[in-house]
Enzyme design. Structure first.
Site, mmCIF file in Angstrom:
data_model
loop_
_atom_site.group_PDB
_atom_site.id
_atom_site.type_symbol
_atom_site.label_atom_id
_atom_site.label_comp_id
_atom_site.label_asym_id
_atom_site.label_seq_id
_atom_site.Cartn_x
_atom_site.Cartn_y
_atom_site.Cartn_z
ATOM 1 N N ARG A 1 2.754 25.979 24.867
ATOM 2 C CA ARG A 1 2.186 26.321 26.188
ATOM 3 C C ARG A 1 0.877 25.604 26.473
ATOM 4 N NH1 ARG A 1 3.521 31.586 24.478
ATOM 5 N NH2 ARG A 1 5.620 32.154 25.143
ATOM 6 N N LYS B 1 -0.878 15.233 37.470
ATOM 7 C CA LYS B 1 0.556 15.354 37.746
ATOM 8 C C LYS B 1 1.323 14.788 36.563
ATOM 9 C CE LYS B 1 1.112 15.519 42.739
ATOM 10 N NZ LYS B 1 1.832 14.937 43.896
ATOM 11 N N LYS C 1 -9.152 8.721 44.027
ATOM 12 C CA LYS C 1 -8.191 9.690 43.498
ATOM 13 C C LYS C 1 -8.916 10.955 43.048
ATOM 14 C CE LYS C 1 -4.070 10.964 41.870
ATOM 15 N NZ LYS C 1 -2.921 10.393 41.175
ATOM 16 N N HIS D 1 4.825 7.098 50.148
ATOM 17 C CA HIS D 1 5.709 7.566 49.080
ATOM 18 C C HIS D 1 6.959 8.268 49.592
ATOM 19 C CE1 HIS D 1 2.289 6.535 46.653
ATOM 20 N NE2 HIS D 1 2.877 6.914 45.540
ATOM 21 N N HIS E 1 9.938 6.722 47.933
ATOM 22 C CA HIS E 1 10.798 7.393 46.957
ATOM 23 C C HIS E 1 12.274 7.254 47.309
ATOM 24 C CE1 HIS E 1 7.765 10.367 44.931
ATOM 25 N NE2 HIS E 1 7.750 9.169 44.385
#
Lengths: 363, 363
Positions: A122, A144, A230, A251, A255
């Site tokens: 975890r 991410k 960022k 994106h 994508h």
């Protein structure tokens, strides 16, 4: 010269360090973080051949117990099998909660290693050592992480912050030129959505399609401004509740193009470049952006040697359908990030599918 | 009567609701949380047979678009294959970030569904509807989610909080008696480590080995006190940096016993009961706890019909070796949770392996 960009989030603080010969200094930097003794370096054979020894020796010298987990290179291996291999290494080395997974590689290695670190016991320590321009300015910063599902990219993952991002610009020397240009797509993105000065800097630079044409100071400045952009955005919105969505500029359609061509025809940066060109046209058609600004954007994309048109043979209907599988769909409406001026973008779900189809047909 | 226990964590707030006929009110409760339209109910065939219709109709009536994902029942299915089935359901239903995974079941269903919710699109809504006593008082509260690795229990997972935990005590009527007793092991645990009044209440109750012997008011009070104990501890230490570790009382040796017997001889609660008896003896041997208190503990465990001895034929050396694979190992030392008085426990890594072996040999 070492540049440190602090990242301050509600539940974690860490630094993005940009440092020539940073790999050699990795061990001491890690030591300062008071990590446990065990570190597994996750990499791919190509990267590890170039930089593995430097990294392992640096960690060794700092007193860490270092092991490695080498995964096959390529987006097609960003899957459950690779994740399992990291887990197997973790159990073989009996990693503890204070242990560390260190990603030495591009976005694929970084994303997978981060997700493994987030989910093993975890959550154990995670260090990012990005080796591609794309990973340096984008993927390695902001937490991410994830893997692909056979039916869609990055569908499985976690928001999980690293303890350190170490960027060594000298590593770019071995980056293939096509990957350098792919990384530049994200740099251009920051110029459009956040940092108008960065775009101006790119416009002033005569040649952008090869690293060899740029002096080290310019490269460092590009890295610093991009990483800072960022960090700025992520610090205001870690979990993508609002602002962070602007980072998806280019994106949404990008994508779809990547996934419909099986991730084989265009790479991620090239897909984003195509997506930005399309989004620019959408913004102009929706009367949100000027033709002059979209022309400026497209000129920089072109100068970088990135594509500005759809790959030949793509079906417009399929692209529009694929948009609905994207994470950015909300209540059945596709959300687009569109620029309103250089250095600023908004998120909107008011663009009609028919307009999207028209714009794509013209590309 | 409805009892609401608020959970306030640094990054999330939600309620544990204890409500007779709570299943019938699930739809309206979910509606209040402003969830997106799509909900997938994850369950197993046994539980779904009993309560599926009630839950689905309640959600339906509240306007949700409900689908189901039914997984095979049992700890042996708490694995990657089941996780993949939840992911497949998520992609089939095109879940969005505002969508919800709802776990209707015991700890296995709850843990897997929670991990799937944490990792699908990097986190979607998650609702816990625990149907076993164990899940009601322990697994469903506090955000520990995960699956087993073939070589160890709960090695892969996330800390991920639900948006709501709905406990309907009436659901316990269909719980097999052995599972009821297993849940009581965790209740007794709270009595030892946190809530001395709860232990006193259990001591005063004549018969504890079957739900049928308890009146509804006592059951509700047991649920309330246990849930509150868990919430108290987790609120102070969500990510198990310190205090939360006391919840592992009885679990260190318990996990080893479970895993070495292939999760087939004793269930989780029985293993914890054995682990608590062992930990009590360790604490007495280490002069941290009184013989009188450990006798009180063992008497309640016995009255509940839980085991107080190791399963026949277990090798002590193997148990000691297995302790080192536990998540609770730190810097190579096994950490034990040991009581110091009724209602209080500490974490220590000073217990010698030889003492552990001696104590286990005497069991």
């Amino acid at each position: 010269m070492e540049v440190t960009i602090p990242v301050e989030l509600p539940t974690s603080r860490y630094s993005v360090v940009i440092q020539p010969q940073g790999l050699q200094h990795l061990g001491e930097k890690c030591r300062q973080l008071k990590l446990g003794e065990k570190i597994i370096v996750v990499s791919n054979p190509v990267i590890f051949e170039h930089y593995g020894t430097t990294v392992v020796e640096s960690l060794d010298a700092a007193g860490f117990q270092v092991n490695t987990c080498i995964l096959p290179a390529g987006e097609q291996y960003k899957n459950f099998d690779s994740l399992q291999k990291i887990y197997d290494a973790a159990i073989d080395q009996q990693l503890e909660r204070s242990s560390t997974l260190l990603a030495l590689g591009g976005g694929v290695i970084g994303d997978m290693t981060g997700f493994a670190a987030s989910s093993w016991l975890r959550g154990i320590n995670f260090i990012q050592v990005p080796t591609s321009l794309l990973a340096m300015v984008d993927a390695s910063i902001g937490g991410k992480t994830g893997i692909n599902h056979p039916r869609g990219k990055n569908l499985i993952g976690a928001f999980y912050q690293p303890r350190l991002v170490m960027i060594d610009p000298e590593v770019l020397q071995t980056l293939p030129e096509r990957e350098f240009r792919a990384g530049m797509a994200e740099v251009i993105k920051y110029g459009i959505i956040w940092d108008a000065e960065l775009l101006a800097m790119l416009e002033k630079t005569e040649q952008l399609d090869t690293l060899a044409a740029l002096d080290l100071q310019l490269v460092s400045e590009i890295l610093r401004r991009s990483a800072q952009a960022k960090v700025d955005v992520v610090s205001q919105d870690e979990k993508e509740a609002g602002l962070r969505a602007i980072l998806n500029y280019g994106h949404t359609i990008g994508h779809a193009v990547e996934s419909l061509t099986g991730y084989k025809v265009v790479n991620h940066g090239e897909a984003v470049a195509i997506g930005m060109v399309a989004a620019g046209k959408l913004a102009v058609a929706a009367q949100m952006w000027s033709q002059a600004d979209t022309d400026r954007q497209d000129a920089v994309i072109q100068k970088t040697g990135l594509p500005t048109q759809l790959p030949i043979g793509m079906e417009i209907d399929q692209i529009v359908a694929a948009l609905f599988l994207d994470k950015k769909v909300q209540a059945g409406r596709v959300r687009f990030v569109l620029p309103t001026k250089i250095g600023h973008a908004i998120v909107t779900d008011t663009i009609a599918n028919t307009l999207v189809a028209d714009i794509l047909t013209g590309m």
